[in-house]
Design a protein around this motif. Structure first.
Motif, PDB file in Angstrom:
ATOM      1  N   THR A 253      27.141  90.837  51.543  1.00 53.35           N
ATOM      2  CA  THR A 253      28.412  89.878  50.106  1.00 53.35           C
ATOM      3  C   THR A 253      28.995  91.042  50.105  1.00 53.35           C
ATOM      4  N   SER A 254      30.602  90.313  49.179  1.00 51.07           N
ATOM      5  CA  SER A 254      31.758  91.393  49.085  1.00 51.07           C
ATOM      6  C   SER A 254      30.797  92.580  47.784  1.00 51.07           C
ATOM      7  N   GLY A 255      30.112  92.071  47.316  1.00 57.50           N
ATOM      8  CA  GLY A 255      30.222  92.936  46.067  1.00 57.50           C
ATOM      9  C   GLY A 255      30.541  92.844  44.533  1.00 57.50           C
ATOM     10  N   SER A 256      31.380  91.464  44.824  1.00 60.15           N
ATOM     11  CA  SER A 256      32.633  91.465  43.704  1.00 60.15           C
ATOM     12  C   SER A 256      31.809  91.130  42.621  1.00 60.15           C
ATOM     13  N   THR A 257      30.875  90.688  42.211  1.00 56.66           N
ATOM     14  CA  THR A 257      29.989  89.998  41.328  1.00 56.66           C
ATOM     15  C   THR A 257      29.126  91.107  40.675  1.00 56.66           C
TER      16      THR A 257
ATOM     17  N   GLY B  74      39.870  83.449  51.113  1.00 60.29           N
ATOM     18  CA  GLY B  74      38.800  84.787  50.246  1.00 60.29           C
ATOM     19  C   GLY B  74      38.823  84.321  48.189  1.00 60.29           C
ATOM     20  N   GLU B  75      39.742  84.208  47.780  1.00 56.93           N
ATOM     21  CA  GLU B  75      40.067  84.323  46.789  1.00 56.93           C
ATOM     22  C   GLU B  75      41.675  83.552  46.283  1.00 56.93           C
ATOM     23  N   PRO B  76      41.163  82.830  44.434  1.00 58.63           N
ATOM     24  CA  PRO B  76      42.078  81.048  44.997  1.00 58.63           C
ATOM     25  C   PRO B  76      42.985  81.957  45.071  1.00 58.63           C
TER      26      PRO B  76
ATOM     27  N   ASP C 207      31.444  79.817  41.275  1.00 60.08           N
ATOM     28  CA  ASP C 207      32.562  79.815  41.340  1.00 60.08           C
ATOM     29  C   ASP C 207      33.005  78.850  40.361  1.00 60.08           C
TER      30      ASP C 207
ATOM     31  N   ARG D 231      35.335  82.666  38.700  1.00 60.12           N
ATOM     32  CA  ARG D 231      33.710  83.198  38.525  1.00 60.12           C
ATOM     33  C   ARG D 231      33.773  82.302  37.426  1.00 60.12           C
TER      34      ARG D 231
ATOM     35  N   GLN E  28      31.511  80.730  51.804  1.00 54.00           N
ATOM     36  CA  GLN E  28      31.428  82.267  51.143  1.00 54.00           C
ATOM     37  C   GLN E  28      30.618  82.789  52.072  1.00 54.00           C
ATOM     38  N   THR E  29      30.078  83.969  52.247  1.00 50.18           N
ATOM     39  CA  THR E  29      29.450  84.812  52.996  1.00 50.18           C
ATOM     40  C   THR E  29      28.022  83.479  53.377  1.00 50.18           C
TER      41      THR E  29
ATOM     42  N   LYS F 159      38.919  92.081  47.612  1.00 52.16           N
ATOM     43  CA  LYS F 159      39.248  90.831  46.454  1.00 52.16           C
ATOM     44  C   LYS F 159      39.173  91.614  45.541  1.00 52.16           C
TER      45      LYS F 159
ATOM     46  N   ASP G 180      43.700  75.714  52.964  1.00 49.72           N
ATOM     47  CA  ASP G 180      43.132  76.761  51.734  1.00 49.72           C
ATOM     48  C   ASP G 180      41.927  76.616  51.743  1.00 49.72           C
ATOM     49  N   THR G 181      41.535  77.752  52.445  1.00 53.83           N
ATOM     50  CA  THR G 181      39.705  77.479  52.621  1.00 53.83           C
ATOM     51  C   THR G 181      38.834  77.842  51.632  1.00 53.83           C
TER      52      THR G 181
HETATM   53  P1  ATP Z   1      29.494  88.954  45.478  1.00 53.50           P
HETATM   54  O1  ATP Z   1      29.002  87.592  45.653  1.00 53.50           O
HETATM   55  O2  ATP Z   1      29.024  90.063  46.472  1.00 53.50           O
HETATM   56  O3  ATP Z   1      30.109  88.877  43.697  1.00 53.50           O
HETATM   57  P2  ATP Z   1      31.720  88.002  47.305  1.00 53.50           P
HETATM   58  O4  ATP Z   1      31.670  85.833  46.093  1.00 53.50           O
HETATM   59  O5  ATP Z   1      33.068  88.303  47.273  1.00 53.50           O
HETATM   60  O6  ATP Z   1      31.295  88.939  46.103  1.00 53.50           O
HETATM   61  P3  ATP Z   1      31.751  86.276  49.092  1.00 53.50           P
HETATM   62  O7  ATP Z   1      31.078  85.495  49.946  1.00 53.50           O
HETATM   63  O8  ATP Z   1      32.735  87.133  50.339  1.00 53.50           O
HETATM   64  O9  ATP Z   1      31.669  87.748  48.042  1.00 53.50           O
HETATM   65  O10 ATP Z   1      33.039  86.289  49.070  1.00 53.50           O
HETATM   66  C1  ATP Z   1      32.880  84.216  48.650  1.00 53.50           C
HETATM   67  C2  ATP Z   1      33.686  83.995  47.236  1.00 53.50           C
HETATM   68  O11 ATP Z   1      35.394  84.697  47.359  1.00 53.50           O
HETATM   69  C3  ATP Z   1      33.740  82.844  46.436  1.00 53.50           C
HETATM   70  O12 ATP Z   1      32.760  82.408  45.813  1.00 53.50           O
HETATM   71  C4  ATP Z   1      35.294  82.504  45.849  1.00 53.50           C
HETATM   72  O13 ATP Z   1      34.831  83.078  45.003  1.00 53.50           O
HETATM   73  C5  ATP Z   1      35.735  83.255  46.843  1.00 53.50           C
HETATM   74  N1  ATP Z   1      36.858  83.093  47.728  1.00 53.50           N
HETATM   75  C6  ATP Z   1      36.504  82.416  48.722  1.00 53.50           C
HETATM   76  N2  ATP Z   1      37.617  81.530  49.497  1.00 53.50           N
HETATM   77  C7  ATP Z   1      38.544  80.995  48.495  1.00 53.50           C
HETATM   78  C8  ATP Z   1      39.727  79.927  48.053  1.00 53.50           C
HETATM   79  N3  ATP Z   1      40.015  79.241  48.797  1.00 53.50           N
HETATM   80  N4  ATP Z   1      39.803  79.781  47.312  1.00 53.50           N
HETATM   81  C9  ATP Z   1      39.117  80.219  45.786  1.00 53.50           C
HETATM   82  N5  ATP Z   1      38.292  81.245  45.696  1.00 53.50           N
HETATM   83  C10 ATP Z   1      37.862  81.309  47.393  1.00 53.50           C
END
Ligand code: ATP
Ligand code: MG
Length: 647
Positions: free
Chosen positions: A260-264, A383-385, A498, A513, A411-412, A607, A407-408
């Motif tokens: 996963t991206s490592g956001s959290t 990827g994000e809101p 989320d 999140r 998650q990974t 992100k 707007d999709t």
């Molecule tokens: P990690 O899980 O390691 O912290 P990450 O959650 O950023 O990293 P990804 O699987 O790349 O890893 O991202 C999924 C997350 O991205 C979702 O849980 C959500 O928070 C956010 N996300 C993805 N698409 C959207 C969208 N269309 N709207 C809002 N948030 C989104």
């Protein structure tokens, strides 16, 4: 206040794979009888041994187990390549556009089959066997897709490490997966610069020990190959046979591992398997983008992210699509590049991230308006809101007010789209991922009681009630972490991490999140809403909001704001922004501290990393946690130096 709403045009609906009625019918069928629904839609793939069992899943803690099509056998590569040869051998499978404008290549399904088969034989000659792990550390070149598909062909498991990652991050992933082979390139051109991929591989192998490598000569630069360890791609391919029978794989055999991206926190090695994953990836690609034969489809993600896996390679190719692969960046050599590529290849579906949209929006409309975007039929984001401000710009300027936006949310871990509008079926609201895809049962949980909130309007934790075919099966090498991360907090559900809000029309809005939810004087607030209000101000390019301990309110609102190019920061502007947010949302959302941030810390996939911003806001920057996936670590030093809350 009612949200603006954009219904699908009658014309789009008439030709779409699903209109509103069909969506309702299919969705109802998918949740009322998942067995029957997925038995039917599993047939979109070619099976070597047809499945007789469809769904065998339980979210029961701690005995979580997820199996789909468990007695079926297939090969993912055959589904993405071989089965198209008869009907579309001469059709373009991959359009490759190079970093420098002017360079491109068109790869037909016939050629794809040949390259992938040869490469699979090269893998075998290097000793790679079914079940072995292969690490790919690649630039965005067709060989990256060949390398993935060749793994699938022989049943090896790929683990792609994004080409921007450091030798340390690469070394830990090579070691973690005990890789049998690393596939890379000498260098990867990006935005006019060459990324030293082979140099990083050398440095990584110094850390984790030697592993056999296969090196594509992309630029002819780089450090050169080490005798006995490194192999030149072209040399081995020249002698390889184009005949490589595909391995028969069980539906539940792993296809790949991806972090996963490592956001959290520390990235998780997400494991996806073969059958269910491909059913969902291909079905969502078809319905979400309303992909029709002959369309040219472009997803700007890197293959190092799940978006690149599911929506550059596996989903589109399983559907016999023409998928565009872009080596470069949105602004090289200038801010028109994305739109020039759309014009040049007459792109019909375009899929990118809010971070790219926001950065292009800050550069104005002129670079977009220079290009002919009349071929566009669907615009996507992931990827994000997405802030409504950015959504509106995408809609009005890129889509000329006519092209539906999807707007999709996914998650990974989910492998494929979970919530998204379908272009001909679901009216859109800027900032909402709208409705669930077929088979997906979202629920909103009360964060304290863990109970489902059953009223239409609801706000809380987003969880999923039942399994879907492309759900991750485990964390690589750590099943306990899988069970504990996703199934322990809310028993019986898949926990997404989320937060979300469901509105009176049953639309879902991702609020950010769960960790990021603020509690200000007893009011719970998502950070996304405050950020969107800030970004809506004409002087603001980007904003990130976090909480920090506040003596009176419990939590205070700390805002990091990046101003548009040319705007000078001032105390007057601070006051103006504070009033602006109060007016947009209400006094409770009034920012306490506003820090001017020339840049925000982001993951390599773009992100915003709020956990780092939270530490800085809390004046506790000694322990920033895992920062290995940060795009520009320097950004953090500036934020620390100019922090507003000094204890
Ligand atoms: P990690 O899980 O390691 O912290 P990450 O959650 O950023 O990293 P990804 O699987 O790349 O890893 O991202 C999924 C997350 O991205 C979702 O849980 C959500 O928070 C956010 N996300 C993805 N698409 C959207 C969208 N269309 N709207 C809002 N948030 C989104
Ligand atoms: Mg996550």
């Amino acid at each position: 206040m009612t949200d603006p709403i954009f219904p699908p045009s009658a014309e789009v609906a008439a030709n779409a794979h699903a209109d509103a009625k069909k969506y309702d019918e299919m969705y109802a069928a998918s949740v009322n009888d998942p067995e029957a629904f997925w038995a039917e839609h599993g047939k979109r793939l070619d099976w070597m041994t047809p499945y007789t069992k469809v769904k065998n899943t339980t979210f029961e803690y701690p005995d979580v187990s997820i199996k789909w099509y468990e007695d079926g056998e297939l090969n993912v590569c055959v589904n993405c390549v071989d089965r198209h040869l008869e009907t579309r051998g001469d059709q373009v499978a991959i359009i490759w556009e190079s970093d420098e404008p002017g360079g491109d290549e068109k790869i037909t399904y016939k050629k794809l089959h040949q390259e992938v088969s040869k490469l699979a034989n090269v893998y075998k000659s290097l000793g790679v066997k079914k079940g072995d792990r292969v690490v790919l550390y690649m630039p965005m070149i067709p060989e990256a897709a060949y390398a993935m598909l060749a793994c699938a062909r022989i049943g090896a498991i790929h683990s792609i490490v994004f080409g921007g990652f450091s030798p340390d991050a690469l070394a830990s992933r090579i070691a973690d997966s005990e890789a049998a082979l690393v596939v890379t390139a000498d260098e990867g051109p990006r935005g006019g610069r060459a990324v030293g991929l082979k140099k990083n591989v050398d440095a990584a192998l110094d850390i984790c020990g030697d592993v056999t490598t296969l090196v594509v000569a992309r630029t002819g630069g780089g450090p050169g190959n080490k005798e006995g360890r490194d192999h030149d791609y072209a040399t081995l391919m020249a002698d390889a046979s184009p005949d490589c029978p595909a391995e028969k794989m069980n539906a539940e055999d792993p296809l790949f591992v991806l972090y996963t991206s490592g956001s959290t926190g520390k990235p998780k090695g997400v494991v996806h398997t073969s059958g269910g994953y491909l059913v969902s990836a291909s079905m969502t690609h078809q319905y979400t983008f309303d992909y029709h034969d002959g369309d040219v489809y472009w997803c700007t993600a890197d293959v190092g992210w799940i978006t690149g896996h599911s929506y550059i390679v596996y989903g589109p190719l399983a559907n016999g699509a023409t998928t565009l692969m872009f080596e470069g960046t949105p602004t090289y050599p200038d801010a028109s590049r994305f739109w020039q590529v759309c014009e040049k290849h007459k792109v019909n579906q375009f899929y990118t991230a809010p971070t790219a949209i926001r950065s292009l929006m800050a550069l104005g409309d002129v670079p977009v308006n220079k290009c002919d975007l009349s071929a566009l039929k669907v615009l996507g984001t992931v990827g994000e809101p997405i802030n409504p401000e950015a959504w509106n710009w995408y809609h009005n300027v890129v889509g000329k007010g006519k092209v539906p936006i999807v707007d999709t949310w996914w998650q990974t871990e989910t492998g494929a789209h979970m919530m998204t509008p379908l272009p001909g079926a679901i009216a859109t609201k800027p900032g909402s991922a709208t409705k669930p895809f077929f088979g997906v049962q979202p629920v909103v949980l009360d964060p304290t009681t863990g109970k489902e909130i059953t009223t239409q309007e609801a706000e809380g934790v987003l969880a999923i009630k039942d399994s879907w075919p492309s759900q991750m099966r485990t964390v690589y090498g750590d099943h306990e972490r899988f069970v504990n991360t996703y199934f322990a907090a809310y028993k019986g559900y898949y926990f997404t991490e989320d937060g979300c809000r469901r509105d009176k029309d049953g639309y879902y809005w991702i609020t950010g999140r769960v960790d990021d939810v603020l509690n200000v004087s007893g009011h719970r607030m998502g950070t996304a809403e405050i950020e969107s209000a800030l970004v809506a101000h004409p002087n603001v390019a980007e904003a990130a909001v976090v909480g920090y301990p506040h003596a009176v309110k419990g939590q205070g609102i700390y805002c990091y704001v990046t101003l548009n190019v040319g705007v000078e920061p001032s105390d007057d502007l601070r006051v103006e922004l504070r009033n602006w947010v109060r007016k947009q949302i209400g006094p409770v959302a009034s920012p306490d501290l506003i820090q001017w941030a020339p840049g925000l810390p982001k993951t390599r996939s773009g992100k915003i990393m709020r956990r780092i911003l939270r530490k800085v806001a809390e004046d506790d920057f000694g322990s920033l946690g895992d920062t290995s996936t940060l795009a520009e670590p320097e950004v953090v030093d500036d934020l620390i130096a100019n922090r507003m809350n000094r204890g």
